[in-house]
Design a protein around this motif. Structure first.
Motif, PDB file in Angstrom:
ATOM      1  N   VAL A 147      -3.916  -1.117   4.403  1.00 52.32           N
ATOM      2  CA  VAL A 147      -2.806  -2.174   4.351  1.00 52.32           C
ATOM      3  C   VAL A 147      -3.312  -2.306   2.834  1.00 52.32           C
ATOM      4  O   VAL A 147      -2.144  -1.904   2.416  1.00 52.32           O
ATOM      5  CB  VAL A 147      -2.490  -3.542   4.907  1.00 52.32           C
ATOM      6  CG1 VAL A 147      -1.629  -4.215   4.308  1.00 52.32           C
ATOM      7  CG2 VAL A 147      -2.134  -3.458   6.691  1.00 52.32           C
ATOM      8  N   TYR A 150      -0.835  -0.305   0.611  1.00 53.35           N
ATOM      9  CA  TYR A 150       0.346  -1.183   0.369  1.00 53.35           C
ATOM     10  C   TYR A 150       0.442  -2.226  -0.328  1.00 53.35           C
ATOM     11  O   TYR A 150       1.557  -2.651  -1.115  1.00 53.35           O
ATOM     12  CB  TYR A 150       1.413  -0.944   1.490  1.00 53.35           C
ATOM     13  CG  TYR A 150       1.683   0.385   1.831  1.00 53.35           C
ATOM     14  CD1 TYR A 150       2.121   0.918   1.613  1.00 53.35           C
ATOM     15  CD2 TYR A 150       0.758   0.374   3.427  1.00 53.35           C
ATOM     16  CE1 TYR A 150       2.291   2.782   2.739  1.00 53.35           C
ATOM     17  CE2 TYR A 150       0.738   1.683   4.516  1.00 53.35           C
ATOM     18  CZ  TYR A 150       0.967   2.520   3.831  1.00 53.35           C
ATOM     19  OH  TYR A 150       1.428   3.586   4.624  1.00 53.35           O
ATOM     20  N   PHE A 151       0.076  -2.815  -0.655  1.00 56.81           N
ATOM     21  CA  PHE A 151      -0.374  -4.592  -1.302  1.00 56.81           C
ATOM     22  C   PHE A 151      -1.955  -4.581  -1.463  1.00 56.81           C
ATOM     23  O   PHE A 151      -2.624  -4.461  -1.263  1.00 56.81           O
ATOM     24  CB  PHE A 151      -0.126  -5.496  -0.022  1.00 56.81           C
ATOM     25  CG  PHE A 151       0.958  -5.759   0.750  1.00 56.81           C
ATOM     26  CD1 PHE A 151       2.401  -5.911   0.184  1.00 56.81           C
ATOM     27  CD2 PHE A 151       1.474  -4.837   2.279  1.00 56.81           C
ATOM     28  CE1 PHE A 151       3.675  -5.781   0.778  1.00 56.81           C
ATOM     29  CE2 PHE A 151       2.428  -4.544   2.636  1.00 56.81           C
ATOM     30  CZ  PHE A 151       3.540  -5.206   2.073  1.00 56.81           C
ATOM     31  N   LYS A 152      -1.660  -4.685  -3.235  1.00 56.36           N
ATOM     32  CA  LYS A 152      -3.292  -4.836  -3.716  1.00 56.36           C
ATOM     33  C   LYS A 152      -3.574  -5.904  -3.129  1.00 56.36           C
ATOM     34  O   LYS A 152      -5.076  -6.292  -3.648  1.00 56.36           O
ATOM     35  CB  LYS A 152      -2.485  -5.535  -4.871  1.00 56.36           C
ATOM     36  CG  LYS A 152      -4.170  -5.181  -6.623  1.00 56.36           C
ATOM     37  CD  LYS A 152      -3.028  -5.695  -6.999  1.00 56.36           C
ATOM     38  CE  LYS A 152      -4.119  -5.337  -8.709  1.00 56.36           C
ATOM     39  NZ  LYS A 152      -3.942  -6.094  -9.856  1.00 56.36           N
ATOM     40  N   TYR A 153      -3.776  -7.217  -2.989  1.00 63.55           N
ATOM     41  CA  TYR A 153      -4.161  -7.592  -2.199  1.00 63.55           C
ATOM     42  C   TYR A 153      -4.936  -7.410  -0.741  1.00 63.55           C
ATOM     43  O   TYR A 153      -6.732  -7.454  -0.982  1.00 63.55           O
ATOM     44  CB  TYR A 153      -3.461  -8.549  -1.258  1.00 63.55           C
ATOM     45  CG  TYR A 153      -4.121 -10.091  -0.595  1.00 63.55           C
ATOM     46  CD1 TYR A 153      -6.087 -11.258  -1.719  1.00 63.55           C
ATOM     47  CD2 TYR A 153      -4.551 -10.146   0.262  1.00 63.55           C
ATOM     48  CE1 TYR A 153      -6.076 -11.913  -0.860  1.00 63.55           C
ATOM     49  CE2 TYR A 153      -5.099 -10.534   1.276  1.00 63.55           C
ATOM     50  CZ  TYR A 153      -6.096 -12.290   0.766  1.00 63.55           C
ATOM     51  OH  TYR A 153      -6.929 -12.611   0.962  1.00 63.55           O
TER      52      TYR A 153
END
Length: 196
Positions: A147, A150-153
């Motif tokens: 993931v 798609y999401f920096k976190y």
């Protein structure tokens, strides 16, 4: 049911005691469930969830025996979905949240029993009682989180685990209404943890 975020600081004692290879992991509260299951008078299996977890894990599959874990759970974060039942469980008949606001687990040993299977023993403290509990732990994955594309976190290295233990609640001074509510309690923890 939302899971609240608690900022978790790594305990220095564990950091110093861990082997050089051990990695420090922190719980992702949005992808962690701590659930407790019991038999209700032989008619159904019921459950509750603790929605907050604080603590640290020093762990590597390359140095399992030197791994350490310390976690606390605020009793006030318990949720059954029924307000009256929440209040009953928070009362001094069960958790006695006013006098004992935290549950804790402090590991005493990590043992690898399969390629991604562990047995983790430690001191589980509920109310004023500390006794040994043993968790069967499955390591689902260690590595880059997909993931993260798609999401920096989610960028970086992650650890995914399931931990299961069975205890007798009466051994922790919580034996009210046994056997209508089963003495045996199953604890199931599913968690994604991010490397620090």
């Amino acid at each position: 049911m939302s899971r609240k975020t608690i900022a978790a600081g790594v305990l220095a004692a564990f950091a110093m005691a861990s082997a050089a290879q051990a990695e420090i992991w922190m719980v992702d509260p949005e992808h962690t469930e701590v659930r407790v299951y019991w038999d209700h008078a032989g008619f159904s299996e019921q459950s509750l969830e603790f929605t907050e977890v604080d603590g640290s894990l020093n762990f590597s599959l390359d140095s399992v025996p030197s791994s350490t874990a310390f976690f606390t759970i605020p009793v006030s974060s318990m949720e059954t979905g029924v307000e009256r039942f929440n209040n009953d469980l928070w009362s001094d008949t069960f958790f006695d949240v006013e006098n004992y606001p935290l549950l804790s687990f402090n590991s005493t040993s990590f043992q690898q029993v399969g390629p991604k299977q562990l047995k983790v023993k430690g001191d589980l403290t509920i109310k004023d009682v500390t006794k040994e509990a043993e968790f069967d732990v499955t390591v689902h994955n260690v590595g880059e989180h997909p993931v993260g594309k798609y999401f920096k976190y989610f960028a970086g290295k992650w650890l995914g685990v399931t931990a299961v233990a069975t205890i007798k609640r009466s051994e922790w001074n919580m034996g009210a209404f046994v056997p209508m509510g089963s003495d045996e309690i199953r604890i199931v923890i599913n968690s994604e943890l991010k490397e620090q």
